[in-house]
Design a protein around this motif. Structure first.
Motif, short mmCIF file in Angstrom:
data_model
loop_
_atom_site.label_atom_id
_atom_site.label_comp_id
_atom_site.label_asym_id
_atom_site.label_seq_id
_atom_site.Cartn_x
_atom_site.Cartn_y
_atom_site.Cartn_z
N GLU A 1 1.03 -1.13 0.12
CA GLU A 1 0.06 0.19 0.13
C GLU A 1 0.83 1.20 -0.03
O GLU A 1 0.67 2.22 -0.57
N LEU A 2 1.85 1.04 0.90
CA LEU A 2 2.68 2.47 0.80
C LEU A 2 3.53 2.76 -0.47
O LEU A 2 3.63 3.77 -0.92
N LEU A 3 3.97 1.60 -1.14
CA LEU A 3 4.57 1.95 -2.22
C LEU A 3 3.65 2.55 -3.47
O LEU A 3 3.98 3.47 -4.10
N ARG A 4 2.36 1.96 -3.59
CA ARG A 4 1.48 2.65 -4.36
C ARG A 4 1.18 4.09 -4.18
O ARG A 4 0.33 4.64 -4.97
N GLY A 5 1.65 4.42 -2.98
CA GLY A 5 1.34 5.60 -2.30
C GLY A 5 2.40 6.61 -2.57
O GLY A 5 2.39 7.88 -1.76
N GLY A 6 3.75 6.30 -2.90
CA GLY A 6 4.93 7.10 -3.06
C GLY A 6 5.52 7.19 -1.90
O GLY A 6 6.60 7.93 -1.68
N GLY B 1 24.09 12.60 -3.83
CA GLY B 1 24.91 12.00 -2.87
C GLY B 1 24.11 11.14 -1.96
O GLY B 1 24.42 10.19 -1.29
N LYS B 2 22.74 11.64 -1.82
CA LYS B 2 21.84 11.05 -1.21
C LYS B 2 21.12 9.73 -1.97
O LYS B 2 21.46 9.33 -3.03
N GLN B 3 20.55 8.96 -1.07
CA GLN B 3 19.78 7.44 -1.68
C GLN B 3 18.66 8.07 -2.81
O GLN B 3 18.11 9.07 -2.51
N ALA B 4 18.77 7.20 -3.65
CA ALA B 4 17.78 7.65 -4.77
C ALA B 4 16.57 6.94 -4.42
O ALA B 4 15.93 6.04 -5.00
N ASP B 5 15.98 7.54 -3.26
CA ASP B 5 14.76 7.04 -2.84
C ASP B 5 13.74 8.38 -3.44
O ASP B 5 13.59 9.31 -2.97
N LEU B 6 12.86 7.70 -4.47
CA LEU B 6 12.22 8.87 -5.42
C LEU B 6 10.80 8.20 -5.64
O LEU B 6 10.61 7.01 -5.92
N ALA B 7 9.86 9.19 -5.75
CA ALA B 7 8.53 8.91 -6.47
C ALA B 7 8.18 9.68 -7.62
O ALA B 7 8.43 11.01 -7.42
N CYS B 8 7.49 9.44 -8.74
CA CYS B 8 7.15 10.23 -9.66
C CYS B 8 5.45 10.11 -9.79
O CYS B 8 4.97 9.24 -9.86
N VAL B 9 5.03 11.53 -9.87
CA VAL B 9 3.59 11.55 -9.76
C VAL B 9 3.29 12.21 -11.26
O VAL B 9 3.73 13.11 -11.70
N ASP B 10 2.11 11.43 -11.74
CA ASP B 10 1.67 11.91 -12.98
C ASP B 10 0.62 12.92 -12.86
O ASP B 10 -0.33 12.86 -12.23
N LEU B 11 1.01 13.98 -13.44
CA LEU B 11 0.16 15.32 -13.39
C LEU B 11 -0.81 15.63 -14.48
O LEU B 11 -1.23 16.70 -14.66
N ALA C 1 16.68 3.35 -3.01
CA ALA C 1 18.14 3.17 -3.52
C ALA C 1 18.37 2.97 -4.86
O ALA C 1 19.20 1.88 -5.08
N GLY C 2 17.46 3.35 -5.56
CA GLY C 2 17.72 3.30 -7.08
C GLY C 2 17.21 2.07 -7.88
O GLY C 2 17.15 1.90 -9.21
N ARG C 3 16.23 1.27 -7.09
CA ARG C 3 15.87 0.03 -7.59
C ARG C 3 14.37 0.41 -7.67
O ARG C 3 13.61 0.88 -6.74
N ALA C 4 13.85 0.04 -9.14
CA ALA C 4 12.44 0.15 -8.98
C ALA C 4 11.53 -0.78 -8.03
O ALA C 4 11.77 -1.95 -8.02
N LYS C 5 10.48 0.02 -7.50
CA LYS C 5 9.48 -0.71 -6.65
C LYS C 5 8.27 -0.67 -7.24
O LYS C 5 7.32 -1.57 -7.03
N LEU C 6 8.09 0.28 -8.03
CA LEU C 6 6.74 0.53 -8.50
C LEU C 6 6.86 0.97 -10.00
O LEU C 6 7.59 2.08 -10.18
N ARG C 7 6.40 0.43 -11.08
CA ARG C 7 6.67 0.90 -12.43
C ARG C 7 5.30 0.85 -12.94
O ARG C 7 4.42 -0.09 -13.31
N GLY C 8 4.76 2.16 -13.60
CA GLY C 8 3.50 2.15 -14.32
C GLY C 8 2.37 1.65 -13.38
O GLY C 8 1.39 1.02 -13.90
#
Length: 447
Positions: free
Chosen positions: A123-128, A372-382, A412-419
């Motif tokens: 649930e958390l991953l699906r919410g960024g 330098g920081k960990q690549a913990d990122l979320a992309c939101v479709d606007l 950490a740069g690894r895809a956890k949610l895609r599309g």
């Protein structure tokens, strides 16, 4: 003659219509890219420049997307995801003592914790959300489950004055806490904190042990504090002090303290938190649902207190939606302060990202999009009609965006949610398992 340098290699290049780095505050970068190598952010730069500078193993292009730091849920009880909706519309004391604790007594086990955390992670991953500050029993199982799914977490080491399925005595709580901390002290994704439950369930001697060990191990202390007026009244009756004054007497009001809820605060208590470096986690929807009170989020933030946002547990919220929680926090702050400028959109987003990371001691790792920081990122479709026209990106993210618009998540740069699809989790199996727990819990008599 200018020499053209060969392109650098990177593992991942994310091209976004907008990058919201959070640090520096108030900045939105249009048509920018983030380069990632070995799980860390290598560079943040205009997309056109990135294409010439980097040769990426994978390129993700999101021209309608806003790339933000992964959200940090700074207070959760994620195994309780399996208790969603079982005891609604009740005040805190009745909810906790007459319903939640009896059900937990019947079902709490390593399997319950593992399955609840797994459902929560999905649930958390699906919410960024890419990081949580966890507070529950069987921290050993929690840590192993978060690590197995590649999810970042600060795991609470529980301390409470009565026996549970996790520990039967004070000494056992502390012995087990030490063992779990030792096991995970060097892990890149999972760390620990002490989690004494609350002032009304932990005695002075145990608080003093927590303070001593937290000092020795340099660990945060994560607890519920000033959650209700009843808690304050009980403390005055039993200890002759308000709860935060009691904690101050015991040496716990310092920059390690993660104080959750804080709905009952005086002006002097707000300034004490600012002076001592306390972080406050605002859980507005749980506080509203349990009628616990209103955290003075604007007053805390303006006093200089580090403000974070948490959902609390699903049993009292009833979801792990940090977009919804952040919107509620921003709007409620305005009503409580009587000031429409209170907790503006940029400040609210900061609380949901870097503020949470700072509260749990992860701000050197995550919470902002910086090299330098960990690549913990979320992309939101606007691009959806619900977020058009797009005048102000951060305004849309805080006031109009829903978690269903999160397209991609990386930890950490690894895809956890895609599309919108979980990359390495079986959603159907997780749902089927949750239904088995529903059937088991339905047979438990409480009240």
């Amino acid at each position: 003659m200018t020499q053209t340098l060969p392109p650098q290699t990177c593992d991942l290049l994310i091209e976004a219509g907008y990058v919201v780095p959070v640090e520096p505050h108030g900045l939105v970068l249009e048509d920018h890219a983030v380069a990632v190598r070995d799980g860390r952010i290598l560079a943040v730069l205009p997309t056109a420049e990135a294409r010439g500078r980097f040769e990426a193993r994978e390129t993700v292009s999101r021209p309608d997307g806003a790339l933000i730091p992964g959200l940090v849920n700074a207070h959760t009880h994620n195994p309780m995801t399996l208790l969603r909706g079982i005891a609604d519309d009740l005040p805190l004391k009745v909810w906790l003592q007459k319903h939640i604790w009896p059900i937990e007594g019947a079902v709490m086990s390593p399997a319950f914790v593992e399955d609840g955390v797994t459902l929560a992670i999905a649930e958390l991953l699906r919410g960024g959300v890419t990081c949580v500050n966890e507070n529950y029993f069987f921290p050993d199982v929690q840590a192993a489950t978060y690590r197995r799914h590649g999810f970042r977490a600060r795991i609470g080491l529980p301390v409470i004055d009565f026996p549970t399925a996790w520990a039967a005595s004070d000494d056992e709580y502390f012995d087990k806490a030490g063992a779990v901390h030792d096991q995970w002290r060097d892990d890149p994704l999972v760390a620990t904190a002490f989690a004494p439950h609350a002032p009304y369930t932990v005695n002075d001697a145990n608080f003093e042990r927590v303070r001593m060990l937290a000092d020795q191990l340099d660990l945060p202390v994560h607890l519920h504090l000033h959650e209700t007026a009843q808690e304050v009244e009980q403390s005055l009756k039993e200890h002759g002090q308000r709860p935060i004054a009691r904690l101050d007497r015991l040496g716990l009001v310092n920059d390690r303290l993660i104080a959750v809820h804080m709905t009952q605060l005086t002006e002097s208590e707000i300034h004490l938190c600012a002076e001592r470096g306390v972080s406050v986690v605002h859980c507005p929807e749980s506080n509203l649902k349990l009628a616990s009170g209103f955290c003075p989020a604007c007053a805390l933030e303006r006093a200089g207190v580090n403000l974070a946002i948490g959902t609390d547990g699903v049993a009292s919220n009833n979801d792990l939606d940090m977009f919804g929680e952040t919107r509620t926090a921003a709007i409620l702050a305005k009503a409580v302060a009587g000031d429409a400028a209170a907790l503006d959109a940029f400040t609210a987003l900061r609380a949901a990202t870097l503020g949470g990371a700072r509260a749990i001691g992860f701000d050197h790792l995550v919470g902002s999009i910086e090299p330098g920081k960990q690549a913990d990122l979320a992309c939101v479709d606007l691009s959806a009609l619900e977020t058009q026209p797009l005048h102000h990106v951060v305004s849309q993210l805080v006031y109009a965006t829903g978690r269903h618009q999160v397209d991609d998540v990386w930890i950490a740069g690894r895809a956890k949610l895609r599309g919108r699809q979980l990359v390495d989790m079986d959603a159907d199996a997780i749902v089927a398992n949750a239904r088995q727990w529903r059937d088991r819990i339905a047979g438990i008599r409480v009240g």
